[in-house]
Design an enzyme around this catalytic site. Structure first.
Site, PDB file in Angstrom:
ATOM      1  N   LYS A 193      29.013 -51.150 -33.604  1.00 34.09           N
ATOM      2  CA  LYS A 193      27.733 -51.485 -34.252  1.00 34.09           C
ATOM      3  C   LYS A 193      26.585 -51.529 -33.229  1.00 34.09           C
ATOM      4  O   LYS A 193      25.531 -50.958 -33.455  1.00 34.09           O
ATOM      5  CB  LYS A 193      27.827 -52.842 -34.973  1.00 34.09           C
ATOM      6  CG  LYS A 193      28.880 -52.901 -36.057  1.00 34.09           C
ATOM      7  CD  LYS A 193      28.791 -54.174 -36.869  1.00 34.09           C
ATOM      8  CE  LYS A 193      29.150 -55.431 -36.094  1.00 34.09           C
ATOM      9  NZ  LYS A 193      30.573 -55.549 -35.741  1.00 34.09           N
ATOM     10  N   ARG A 268      27.569 -62.438 -42.347  1.00 32.23           N
ATOM     11  CA  ARG A 268      29.019 -62.436 -42.217  1.00 32.23           C
ATOM     12  C   ARG A 268      29.670 -63.237 -43.340  1.00 32.23           C
ATOM     13  O   ARG A 268      30.894 -63.240 -43.449  1.00 32.23           O
ATOM     14  CB  ARG A 268      29.433 -63.014 -40.873  1.00 32.23           C
ATOM     15  CG  ARG A 268      29.566 -61.975 -39.751  1.00 32.23           C
ATOM     16  CD  ARG A 268      29.862 -62.720 -38.466  1.00 32.23           C
ATOM     17  NE  ARG A 268      30.662 -62.017 -37.507  1.00 32.23           N
ATOM     18  CZ  ARG A 268      30.168 -61.449 -36.399  1.00 32.23           C
ATOM     19  NH1 ARG A 268      28.887 -61.423 -36.184  1.00 32.23           N
ATOM     20  NH2 ARG A 268      30.978 -60.903 -35.526  1.00 32.23           N
ATOM     21  N   ARG A 307      36.298 -52.852 -23.341  1.00 31.51           N
ATOM     22  CA  ARG A 307      34.935 -53.363 -23.137  1.00 31.51           C
ATOM     23  C   ARG A 307      34.955 -54.641 -22.301  1.00 31.51           C
ATOM     24  O   ARG A 307      34.088 -54.865 -21.471  1.00 31.51           O
ATOM     25  CB  ARG A 307      34.279 -53.630 -24.509  1.00 31.51           C
ATOM     26  CG  ARG A 307      32.834 -54.078 -24.416  1.00 31.51           C
ATOM     27  CD  ARG A 307      32.149 -54.096 -25.766  1.00 31.51           C
ATOM     28  NE  ARG A 307      32.463 -55.304 -26.535  1.00 31.51           N
ATOM     29  CZ  ARG A 307      32.003 -55.546 -27.773  1.00 31.51           C
ATOM     30  NH1 ARG A 307      31.264 -54.649 -28.402  1.00 31.51           N
ATOM     31  NH2 ARG A 307      32.314 -56.661 -28.394  1.00 31.51           N
ATOM     32  N   ARG A 313      32.339 -60.520 -21.395  1.00 26.79           N
ATOM     33  CA  ARG A 313      32.427 -61.385 -22.569  1.00 26.79           C
ATOM     34  C   ARG A 313      33.801 -62.024 -22.639  1.00 26.79           C
ATOM     35  O   ARG A 313      34.817 -61.323 -22.705  1.00 26.79           O
ATOM     36  CB  ARG A 313      32.175 -60.558 -23.842  1.00 26.79           C
ATOM     37  CG  ARG A 313      30.709 -60.385 -24.147  1.00 26.79           C
ATOM     38  CD  ARG A 313      30.499 -59.580 -25.407  1.00 26.79           C
ATOM     39  NE  ARG A 313      31.103 -60.184 -26.598  1.00 26.79           N
ATOM     40  CZ  ARG A 313      30.844 -59.757 -27.831  1.00 26.79           C
ATOM     41  NH1 ARG A 313      30.005 -58.760 -28.029  1.00 26.79           N
ATOM     42  NH2 ARG A 313      31.426 -60.340 -28.858  1.00 26.79           N
ATOM     43  N   ARG A 325      39.172 -62.666 -34.186  1.00 27.51           N
ATOM     44  CA  ARG A 325      37.860 -62.197 -34.652  1.00 27.51           C
ATOM     45  C   ARG A 325      38.028 -61.139 -35.740  1.00 27.51           C
ATOM     46  O   ARG A 325      37.276 -61.124 -36.721  1.00 27.51           O
ATOM     47  CB  ARG A 325      37.060 -61.618 -33.476  1.00 27.51           C
ATOM     48  CG  ARG A 325      36.493 -62.703 -32.564  1.00 27.51           C
ATOM     49  CD  ARG A 325      36.113 -62.168 -31.205  1.00 27.51           C
ATOM     50  NE  ARG A 325      35.064 -61.160 -31.270  1.00 27.51           N
ATOM     51  CZ  ARG A 325      34.836 -60.261 -30.303  1.00 27.51           C
ATOM     52  NH1 ARG A 325      35.600 -60.242 -29.229  1.00 27.51           N
ATOM     53  NH2 ARG A 325      33.866 -59.402 -30.423  1.00 27.51           N
TER      54      ARG A 325
HETATM   55  P1  AMP Z   1      29.535 -60.348 -32.310  1.00 28.00           P
HETATM   56  O1  AMP Z   1      28.775 -60.085 -31.061  1.00 28.00           O
HETATM   57  O2  AMP Z   1      28.782 -59.898 -33.524  1.00 28.00           O
HETATM   58  O3  AMP Z   1      30.933 -59.856 -32.265  1.00 28.00           O
HETATM   59  O4  AMP Z   1      29.615 -61.941 -32.460  1.00 28.00           O
HETATM   60  C1  AMP Z   1      30.276 -62.750 -31.491  1.00 28.00           C
HETATM   61  C2  AMP Z   1      30.463 -64.137 -32.061  1.00 28.00           C
HETATM   62  O5  AMP Z   1      29.208 -64.737 -32.355  1.00 28.00           O
HETATM   63  C3  AMP Z   1      31.246 -64.212 -33.352  1.00 28.00           C
HETATM   64  O6  AMP Z   1      32.641 -64.192 -33.152  1.00 28.00           O
HETATM   65  C4  AMP Z   1      30.775 -65.557 -33.893  1.00 28.00           C
HETATM   66  O7  AMP Z   1      31.389 -66.633 -33.225  1.00 28.00           O
HETATM   67  C5  AMP Z   1      29.311 -65.558 -33.496  1.00 28.00           C
HETATM   68  N1  AMP Z   1      28.477 -64.941 -34.569  1.00 28.00           N
HETATM   69  C6  AMP Z   1      27.747 -63.805 -34.484  1.00 28.00           C
HETATM   70  N2  AMP Z   1      27.129 -63.533 -35.631  1.00 28.00           N
HETATM   71  C7  AMP Z   1      27.484 -64.517 -36.484  1.00 28.00           C
HETATM   72  C8  AMP Z   1      27.204 -64.805 -37.848  1.00 28.00           C
HETATM   73  N3  AMP Z   1      26.412 -63.991 -38.601  1.00 28.00           N
HETATM   74  N4  AMP Z   1      27.733 -65.902 -38.400  1.00 28.00           N
HETATM   75  C9  AMP Z   1      28.514 -66.719 -37.685  1.00 28.00           C
HETATM   76  N5  AMP Z   1      28.853 -66.498 -36.423  1.00 28.00           N
HETATM   77  C10 AMP Z   1      28.353 -65.423 -35.796  1.00 28.00           C
END
Ligand code: AMP
Length: 369
Positions: A193, A268, A307, A313, A325
């Protein structure tokens, strides 16, 4: 939402609300007039709908006629003089009720009073379905008002925008912000994404908001929001809805003039999707589409571990956190596919292949919106 000529309009007053207001007007007017036979005078063109519905609800015999505003070239070429035409009937001694679709500045009303001055009517009453108090500049009494509205341009139910919209059974309000393209970029963690958003934001001149990135920025800067989010993120769990929604709202507000947004990692949950709809509506806009990158789990795990070697990360370097996740995604997030599918806004795209090929596939979808 509808488009007339170059402008977009959003639903504002339903057919049911209009009917209720007209019913009330008919009752009020009949109560005042009693057994006398009134002459209802509609002001064309806009009033044809309201007059038609109104007289059907008027419980006693009545006469109906129409007058029309006509524009003449003034003495100076820039001058535009409006004159009412069509009043042929003798109204001497009669109770006349003017039926207007809308009263805004009151200019038409001034013209009505001017031509009725010499008619020797028994009473001249003014009734209007819509009334814009903020725009009204005259002091003629309005005897009957259906619905007061803010000073915004409306169409429908007799009212037009450059000739169109009169036939709509309900009323729409102009959207003041320009038309936006708002995409929800969807897919499990590791679907690509972020990578794709970087290409798409340039190509379509959109603002990219990644909630994950915003959280990570806050963690790095040790903000209160960052500290709160970290405890959830480290386990691969979702940050609570209200925290995430408030943060997203603030990010959108920071970009008030955007052409549109790419939401990446948001929504989400259903609650987040609903909050996003409310936010978009407040901006006179909506989500255009959810475009989803579809990739198998094992490919995702491998991509994320890869990654993690360079991204730094924490949630990318531990396979069980990664699997959690992905599980969270399917358990809580994948239901959003239904949310957007039922609105015909879901577009699945194969997320396996070269970066360019995937951008191409996404663009094909976006270009059709
Ligand atoms: P991402 O970078 O999108 O994979 O997000 C990493 C982490 O950030 C996720 O595993 C959640 O812990 C938190 N996070 C990101 N976006 C959201 C969201 N819309 N709602 C809740 N938690 C989020």
């Amino acid at each position: 939402m509808i488009k007339l000529h170059d402008k977009y309009f959003k639903p504002f007053i339903s057919a049911q609300e209009i009917e209720t207001a007209i019913e009330r007007l008919a009752k009020e007017i009949h109560n005042d007039i009693g057994e006398e036979i009134p002459v209802f005078v509609g002001v064309l063109n806009g009033s044809f709908m309201v007059v038609s519905d109104f007289v059907k609800k008027y419980p006693k015999p009545c006469e109906v006629t129409f007058i029309k505003l006509a524009s003449y070239e003034g003495v100076k070429s820039t001058e535009d003089i409006q004159r009412l035409i069509g009043l042929t009937q003798d109204l001497k001694g009669r109770t006349v009720v003017i039926l207007e679709d809308i009263i805004d500045t009151g200019n038409t009303l001034a013209e009505i009073h001017r031509i009725f001055k010499n008619e020797q009517v028994k009473a001249l009453k003014i009734a209007t379905l819509f009334y814009k108090p903020a725009a009204y500049k005259k002091d003629f009494k309005l005897h009957y008002v259906g619905i007061e509205i803010p000073n915004k341009f409306i169409v429908g139910y007799g009212l037009d925008y450059d000739g169109l919209g009169r036939n709509l059974p309900e009323v729409y309000q102009i959207k003041e912000t320009q038309h936006m393209t708002n995409l929800v970029l969807f897919g499990p963690p590791g679907a690509g994404k972020g990578t794709q958003a970087n290409f798409l934001k340039e190509k379509y001149n959109l603002v990219h908001i990644s909630t994950g990135d915003v959280f990570r920025f806050n963690i790095k800067n040790e903000t209160a929001l960052g500290m709160l989010a970290k405890s959830y993120m480290d386990k691969g769990e979702l940050v609570p809805d209200q925290v995430t929604i408030d943060m997203l709202n603030a990010e959108v507000e920071k970009n008030a003039d955007a052409n549109g947004f790419i939401f990446d990692g948001f929504p989400r949950t259903n609650a987040q999707a609903e909050a996003l709809d409310i936010l978009m509506d407040a901006k006179d806009s909506e989500i255009s589409a959810m475009v989803a990158l579809e990739v198998e789990d094992d490919v995702l795990v491998n991509r994320l571990l890869e990654r993690g070697k360079t991204s730094g990360r924490a949630d990318d370097s531990n396979e069980s956190v990664i699997r959690n996740r992905i599980t969270e995604y399917y358990k809580k997030t994948a239901i959003l596919k239904d949310y957007y599918s039922t609105q015909n806004k879901y577009f699945g795209v194969d997320g396996v292949g070269s970066i360019e090929d995937i951008t191409e596939r996404l663009s094909k979808v976006i270009d059709t919106l």
